[in-house]
Write an enzyme that holds these catalytic residues in place. Structure first.
Site, PDB file in Angstrom:
ATOM      1  CG  HIS A 160      16.838 -29.640   4.980  1.00 48.55           C
ATOM      2  ND1 HIS A 160      15.771 -30.369   4.678  1.00 48.55           N
ATOM      3  CD2 HIS A 160      17.770 -30.542   3.943  1.00 48.55           C
ATOM      4  CE1 HIS A 160      15.537 -31.607   3.804  1.00 48.55           C
ATOM      5  NE2 HIS A 160      17.056 -31.148   3.229  1.00 48.55           N
ATOM      6  CD  GLU A 161      20.993 -29.125   3.110  1.00 51.45           C
ATOM      7  OE1 GLU A 161      21.722 -29.445   3.512  1.00 51.45           O
ATOM      8  OE2 GLU A 161      19.812 -28.611   2.163  1.00 51.45           O
ATOM      9  CD  GLU A 168      16.791 -35.503   2.975  1.00 51.01           C
ATOM     10  OE1 GLU A 168      15.738 -34.646   3.124  1.00 51.01           O
ATOM     11  OE2 GLU A 168      17.793 -35.182   1.479  1.00 51.01           O
ATOM     12  CG  HIS A 213      21.175 -33.137   5.226  1.00 54.26           C
ATOM     13  ND1 HIS A 213      20.690 -34.498   5.389  1.00 54.26           N
ATOM     14  CD2 HIS A 213      20.280 -32.816   4.235  1.00 54.26           C
ATOM     15  CE1 HIS A 213      19.919 -34.604   4.622  1.00 54.26           C
ATOM     16  NE2 HIS A 213      19.468 -34.025   3.825  1.00 54.26           N
TER      17      HIS A 213
END
Length: 489
Positions: free
Chosen positions: A254-255, A284, A258
């Site tokens: 997830h990170e 997101e 980003h």
């Protein structure tokens, strides 16, 4: 030097100072000694004072009036500087500094209260944060909706009315899907020990496999995983639970989404307004599509299964198909960041309603825990067992990030649109993912979304990438198809 050149030279210094402020925040959440919290608050207030002074410098208005954009990129730079200057000049410098100081110390108070499961230890500080955010919102809104003014910081142009209407359309289908899945046979939970060193080694490998450049970033541990920075320094964090490796692996992926957005922006935009992600909703969309549509796809899960057998030995899962169901296990849970794709948006919708009520003054801080617990029981059918699993689980309110939560679901909606377009352009995507190769997908996202940085407005970025206006239907169709197949619905 032309007015445009003078403005951009000034702006580059401001952007560089903003990166330094961000690095202080990263340090606070990862390696700062606990006893430094009060001093760090003063440091953050000091640098915020410098930044606010630069963002409100009267020369900016003169330069903007005189500047002529030589091309479309320059016009986009001026648009973003004009927006930032207009917002900054509405907020008094003393208020901006006080917010920086209070939210810096509030995050440590929140972390201590969360560890001790004591809501009362946090509420007075939260009340102070909310008071200051309402003052800021009033300055920005100038008679308009307070919550809309705060949300505009994270998703320019979005309003609570539009977002709330989208949530109202989404909720019935999400609830129907949840009920159908929960009525089906659930996959078993993992019962195995996964040591921290091995988890972190695999997390680093996953990060690299999804295109993260460790020469321009690093992976650290944090209470609440986050990414920080842009340009050529975009750092990520994760956390480890030795009985639940997916917490670490999917937080990392997830990170990485980003960070890869920031690292993928055109290098010509470095230290300019265009050199950052355009909005948190678009941000997101990158983290969620990396984590879910790619990382939790049955095809990539099959590759992950074989990797985990090699790294951890037999961990009690018989096949790649069984592993994919475990990776996508649906169950009511307390923690938003650990929620499955079916429940996740319901977590966000609850927070959206609560924080909007707080900012509007319809809900008082002393009543917040009861309101949270009542709403959670109604939405999830489970009573909150402890504050760390309830009101104290998220860092956002201590950091003053009111208006941020709805961008998580907006990001899911954008990701649903991008995934539909991605599948259309790369019909053999599953063949790539089954080999653990994400480069076709991540390359497509870098070309279609990431490289543009802040050049286009948020919805325009998604529409240009997909060829249609963003809407919630692709996400809901994807969820129905994916979980219908996994659960035999």
């Amino acid at each position: 030097m032309s007015a445009y050149d003078a403005l951009m030279a000034f702006q580059r210094e401001t952007e560089a100072l903003g990166q330094i402020a961000g690095r202080l925040g990263w340090d606070q959440e990862t390696v700062m000694p606990r006893g430094a919290a009060e001093q760090r608050g003063e440091e953050m207030a000091a640098i915020e004072g410098v930044l606010h002074s630069r963002r409100t410098d009267p020369r900016i208005a003169d330069w903007l009036e005189a500047a002529e954009a030589p091309d479309d990129e320059a016009a986009a730079q001026l648009r973003l500087i004009r927006r930032s200057h207009a917002r900054a000049t509405k907020v008094p410098a003393a208020l901006a500094q006080r917010l920086a100081r209070v939210t810096s110390t509030a995050q440590m108070i929140w972390a201590d209260a969360r560890a001790a499961d004591k809501v009362a230890d946090f509420l007075p500080t939260l009340a102070e944060v909310i008071t200051l955010k309402r003052e800021e919102a009033a300055a920005l809104a100038q008679g308009g909706d307070l919550y809309d003014a705060l949300m505009d910081d994270y998703e320019p142009g979005a309003t609570a009315a539009v977002i709330g209407g989208m949530f109202d359309r989404m909720r019935p289908r999400l609830v129907r899907l949840r009920e159908a899945v929960l009525a089906a046979a659930a996959p078993p939970a993992l019962h195995h020990h996964f040591g921290e060193p091995a988890q972190l080694r695999f997390a680093r490998d996953l990060a690299s496999r999804f295109g993260y450049d460790f020469t321009r970033g690093r992976l650290d541990l944090a209470v609440h995983p986050f990414s920080s920075g842009s340009g050529n320094d975009a750092r990520i964090t994760t956390r480890v639970v030795e009985t639940d490796p997916f917490n670490c692996f999917y937080s990392t992926i997830h990170e990485v989404g980003h960070a890869c957005y920031e690292l993928g922006i055109d290098q010509d935009y470095l230290l300019t307004p265009l050199g950052n992600g355009v909005s948190m909703g678009v941000h997101e969309s990158q983290s969620r599509i990396y984590e879910n549509q790619l990382g939790r796809s049955p095809a990539f899960a099959g590759w992950m299964y074989r990797q985990m057998l090699d790294r951890f030995g037999d961990f009690g899962v018989a096949s790649p198909e069984a592993f994919a169901r475990i990776v996508n296990r649906v169950q009511p849970g307390y923690i938003r960041t650990e929620a499955d794709e079916v429940h996740y948006n319901l977590h966000v919708m609850m927070r959206f309603d609560l924080e909007r009520a707080l900012i509007r003054g319809d809900l008082q801080v002393n009543d917040l825990e009861a309101a949270w617990n009542d709403r959670f029981a109604a939405d999830f059918g489970v009573a909150v067992d402890r504050p760390a699993h309830g009101l104290l689980q998220d860092v956002h309110w201590s950091a003053g990030l009111f208006g941020y939560f709805p961008t998580y679901t907006l990001g899911n909606v954008y990701a649903g649109c991008l995934h539909q377009a991605l599948r259309g352009d790369i019909p053999d995507l599953d063949d790539h993912l089954a080999r653990g190769d994400t480069s076709a997908a991540t390359g497509w996202l870098r070309e279609k979304v990431q490289r543009h940085g802040g050049r286009y407005e948020p919805r325009d970025v998604i529409a240009r990438a997909c060829g249609f206006e963003p809407n919630e239907a692709p996400l809901l169709d994807y969820l129905d198809a994916k979980f219908g197949a996994l659960y035999g619905l």
